[in-house]
Design an enzyme around this catalytic site. Sequence first.
Site, short mmCIF file in Angstrom:
data_model
loop_
_atom_site.label_atom_id
_atom_site.label_comp_id
_atom_site.label_asym_id
_atom_site.label_seq_id
_atom_site.Cartn_x
_atom_site.Cartn_y
_atom_site.Cartn_z
N CYS A 99 0.83 -1.20 0.00
CA CYS A 99 0.00 0.00 0.00
C CYS A 99 0.87 1.26 0.00
O CYS A 99 1.57 1.53 -0.96
CB CYS A 99 -0.97 -0.02 1.17
SG CYS A 99 -2.38 1.10 0.95
N HIS B 210 -3.63 -5.38 1.06
CA HIS B 210 -3.39 -5.73 2.46
C HIS B 210 -3.75 -7.20 2.67
O HIS B 210 -4.67 -7.72 2.04
CB HIS B 210 -4.24 -4.87 3.39
CG HIS B 210 -3.84 -3.43 3.43
ND1 HIS B 210 -2.67 -3.01 4.02
CD2 HIS B 210 -4.45 -2.32 2.94
CE1 HIS B 210 -2.58 -1.70 3.92
NE2 HIS B 210 -3.65 -1.26 3.26
#
Length: 511
Positions: free
Chosen positions: A355, A452
Amino acid sequence: MNHDTDIDIIPDSVCGRGGRGRLAPVMLAGTGSDVGKSLIATGLCRIFLQDGYHPAPFKAQNMALNSYATPDGYEIGRAQAVQAEAAGIPCSTDMNPLLLKPSGTHTSQVVLNGKPVGNRDAYQYFRKEGREELRKEVHAAFDRLASVYNPVVMEGAGSVSEINLRDSDLVNMSMARYAGADVILVADIDRGGVFASAYGSIMLQDECDRKRIKGIIINKFRGDMRLFEEGRRMMEEICGVPVLGVVPMAKDIHIEEEDSVALSLKRKSASECLVNIAVVLVDHISNFTDFDVPEHDPRVNLYYASTTEDLQNADIIILPGSKSTLSDLAALRKSGLAKGVIEEAKKGKTIIGICGGYQMMGIDVADPDGVEGDIKILPGLGLLPVHTVLSGEKVTRPVKFKFLKENEVCEGYEIHMGVSSPEEGGVPVNLLSDGTPDGCMASPKVFGTYIHGVLDNKAVLDYVLSPYTDLKSDADFDAHEYKERQYDALADLLRSCIDIEKLYKILRRND
């Protein structure tokens, strides 16, 4: 709507299985932050499920960087997602309608009903103006939840006795009053001063709220429980409410944490006989639960790195998610950690970005609209041929994907603001189920992704560890089954040290 009166007519949907009747909502309120409210709420969700009820968690307002994507693509605090899992139900925004994600010293992104509605500084957020609109939203979320589930297991925030914030409170006693909830006070004995904190928390309430507190749970006890029997009696005497239980430190039970305070307890040194994974400790680290599975893998020693020496001792370096990518990137450059990561990459070590960490690994990160603040653009680490532009539109969704050319379908979720565009020839890491490519790989050991939970997947973790060990992950390991065992173990622990029958008597009210 007045929730303080008993409900005579109860929809079938909110009654427990096997003909069980309605329980009052229960709120776990704390004498302070990090006293263990979330963990006990999680355990109670599992206990109520085991006993034939249909529970759901609720926290009106949460402050956390560790969030989760709901099945319908919205964002809530990770603790309520974990509690929903323990309750055996899908998570939803009604379980955490208001989420504050700190993005600076005094500023937070406000996420309302799963979507960001802007940034507020602390003064703007806590002043009385506009609070009633937020109050209506959290009350409506509770009403929807309470119409379907029984009981609602509520969680307060921080200390229940912040009397200076009483008028603007949305999450503690004002929410308990609205819900008609019985309040159980959670006190942390490990930090000391447990008698003063419990007594003060109760005595600082007004008379109405004081009567709502029906019990105390003392948490994080170390040593022989018998040594506190007299202390338990004394606490009941001075506080005027029963001590429902004394809960020991749950060292061998692994439940995903939400609060970054937990990072201070993580291992911080390298091992000579395991694969060393160093997670770079950035100031605004988010979703550190990305590393729970590798942390508990027997092949791995995972620790958090705050110096270049920490990096030198690692085999694998991970740049984690960040709520403030540009601020953390600037801090990494100032501290020398950015240069350290680049140097370790030159030595052939594995470097992974997730991310915000993926964004940092690119050529540059631009913020033309000031989404994160005043920094307009910064050069990245230059490890990936990627340009990132931050934007106000947040992507929040669960995803299924295939990693590299593997056939195994993997799962994870995305929560990010910004678009990363690989230069021509950039190799994607993942292929999403809708055909969209994700991430970028510069070499077999250097890659980044927006997903994630990517390391929760066996195919990915085995690939990452393969240059450093011949051992494969346990073919029989099932992450979901492992979590279920942990929830059951937590429920067993709480049953052994909390008077659950007395709690039921409190919540049934008519017994």
